[in-house]
Design an enzyme around this catalytic site. Structure first.
Site, PDB file in Angstrom:
ATOM      1  N   SER A   1      -3.269  44.786  18.165  1.00  0.00           N
ATOM      2  CA  SER A   1      -4.683  45.124  18.336  1.00  0.00           C
ATOM      3  C   SER A   1      -4.846  46.122  19.477  1.00  0.00           C
ATOM      4  O   SER A   1      -4.095  46.125  20.442  1.00  0.00           O
ATOM      5  CB  SER A   1      -5.508  43.875  18.639  1.00  0.00           C
ATOM      6  OG  SER A   1      -5.328  42.908  17.638  1.00  0.00           O
TER       7      SER A   1
HETATM    8  N1  SAH Z   1      -3.341  39.818  18.359  1.00  0.00           N
HETATM    9  C1  SAH Z   1      -2.296  40.325  17.528  1.00  0.00           C
HETATM   10  C2  SAH Z   1      -2.949  40.929  16.301  1.00  0.00           C
HETATM   11  C3  SAH Z   1      -2.075  41.052  15.150  1.00  0.00           C
HETATM   12  S1  SAH Z   1      -2.862  41.662  13.693  1.00  0.00           S
HETATM   13  C4  SAH Z   1      -1.474  41.326  18.307  1.00  0.00           C
HETATM   14  O1  SAH Z   1      -1.935  41.783  19.357  1.00  0.00           O
HETATM   15  O2  SAH Z   1      -0.378  41.658  17.886  1.00  0.00           O
HETATM   16  C5  SAH Z   1      -3.367  40.187  12.890  1.00  0.00           C
HETATM   17  C6  SAH Z   1      -2.318  39.202  12.527  1.00  0.00           C
HETATM   18  O3  SAH Z   1      -2.940  38.175  11.743  1.00  0.00           O
HETATM   19  C7  SAH Z   1      -1.173  39.746  11.695  1.00  0.00           C
HETATM   20  O4  SAH Z   1       0.036  39.478  12.345  1.00  0.00           O
HETATM   21  C8  SAH Z   1      -1.291  38.979  10.372  1.00  0.00           C
HETATM   22  O5  SAH Z   1      -0.039  38.684   9.784  1.00  0.00           O
HETATM   23  C9  SAH Z   1      -1.996  37.712  10.798  1.00  0.00           C
HETATM   24  N2  SAH Z   1      -2.711  36.994   9.745  1.00  0.00           N
HETATM   25  C10 SAH Z   1      -3.424  37.489   8.708  1.00  0.00           C
HETATM   26  N3  SAH Z   1      -3.926  36.489   7.959  1.00  0.00           N
HETATM   27  C11 SAH Z   1      -3.513  35.301   8.525  1.00  0.00           C
HETATM   28  C12 SAH Z   1      -3.703  33.931   8.209  1.00  0.00           C
HETATM   29  N4  SAH Z   1      -4.434  33.525   7.168  1.00  0.00           N
HETATM   30  N5  SAH Z   1      -3.137  33.006   9.011  1.00  0.00           N
HETATM   31  C13 SAH Z   1      -2.387  33.381  10.085  1.00  0.00           C
HETATM   32  N6  SAH Z   1      -2.188  34.680  10.432  1.00  0.00           N
HETATM   33  C14 SAH Z   1      -2.733  35.633   9.668  1.00  0.00           C
END
Ligand code: SAH
Length: 220
Positions: free
Chosen positions: A70
């Site tokens: 993010s």
């Molecule tokens: N805060 C993280 C954001 C990652 S992007 C960072 O700074 O890296 C969002 C993440 O949510 C992704 O890794 C994706 O795989 C995950 N995601 C999407 N749907 C999900 C679900 N239903 N349950 C758990 N994780 C999920």
């Protein structure tokens, strides 16, 4: 920290992070605890080495498996919105990703329960957090849209991917007085929401327009 990989050089140095924090202030982030944590936490170790020099640009960067880290402003804004109110003991994070948001939040709350649907991503995040000596996080691979029922209720829930509609399960797993920070809506029209659970009903505030990867059901 003495490990040179953590202190960084040139584009990954503390001075670069100072500039990032200055930009965050200009964008309206006011919580000093959050700004200080971002200043002290290396971000380049969360992205691929080839992208390390871009880690302090305020953009989303690829972290593998088609996902992105993010944008720093969003991490700061969500953390700030979650912290507003009484101290947080138990926090659920949905979407561990590369673990950067987890690492920002970890020292500011008592315990984090972090769910990620992609095993490979969470494994890497786990290893990084261990290197950074972050120890108050429990991890689980699974569908975060269902929350983590056995560990509920939570004082705070932070969701890093956008559902079309906020899952009822998550609201149900909030303690009274607990807050949920979540992006919601279809692509191109997502809003960041802050939902507070009261004895009777919930209160919802729109924090602004955002752009997140979709919250996916099931384990990938
Ligand atoms: N805060 C993280 C954001 C990652 S992007 C960072 O700074 O890296 C969002 C993440 O949510 C992704 O890794 C994706 O795989 C995950 N995601 C999407 N749907 C999900 C679900 N239903 N349950 C758990 N994780 C999920």
């Amino acid at each position: 920290m003495t490990d040179p990989r953590f202190s960084g050089i040139g584009m990954t140095s503390l001075r670069t992070r100072d500039r990032l924090v200055q930009r965050l202030r200009e964008q309206g982030i006011v919580n000093l605890v959050v700004l200080d944590r971002i200043r002290n936490l290396p971000r380049h170790i969360f992205v691929d080495e080839a992208l390390a020099s871009r880690a302090y640009e305020d953009t989303a960067l690829p972290i593998g498996f088609g996902q992105t880290i993010s944008q720093t402003y969003i991490v700061a804004r969500m953390t700030e919105a979650l912290l507003e109110g009484p101290p947080l003991k138990r926090v659920l994070e949905v979407g561990t990703g590369c673990g950067y948001q987890t690492a920002v939040l970890a020292p500011l709350v008592e315990r984090i329960y972090s769910i990620e649907r992609i095993d490979g991503l969470q494994k890497r995040a786990r290893a990084r957090l261990k290197e950074l000596d972050v120890r108050n996080v429990r991890f689980k691979v699974g569908d975060g849209s269902l929350g983590w029922r056995s560990q509920a209720p939570f004082d705070g829930i932070l969701v890093a991917a956008a559902p079309l509609v906020v899952p009822e399960e998550l609201i149900e797993q909030l303690a009274v007085g607990g807050r949920l920070v979540v992006p919601a809506g279809p692509e191109g029209r997502q809003q960041l929401l802050r939902i507070v659970r009261h004895e009777e009903g919930v209160e919802q505030k729109v924090l602004g327009a955002v752009s997140f990867v979709p919250l996916v059901g099931g384990v990938g």
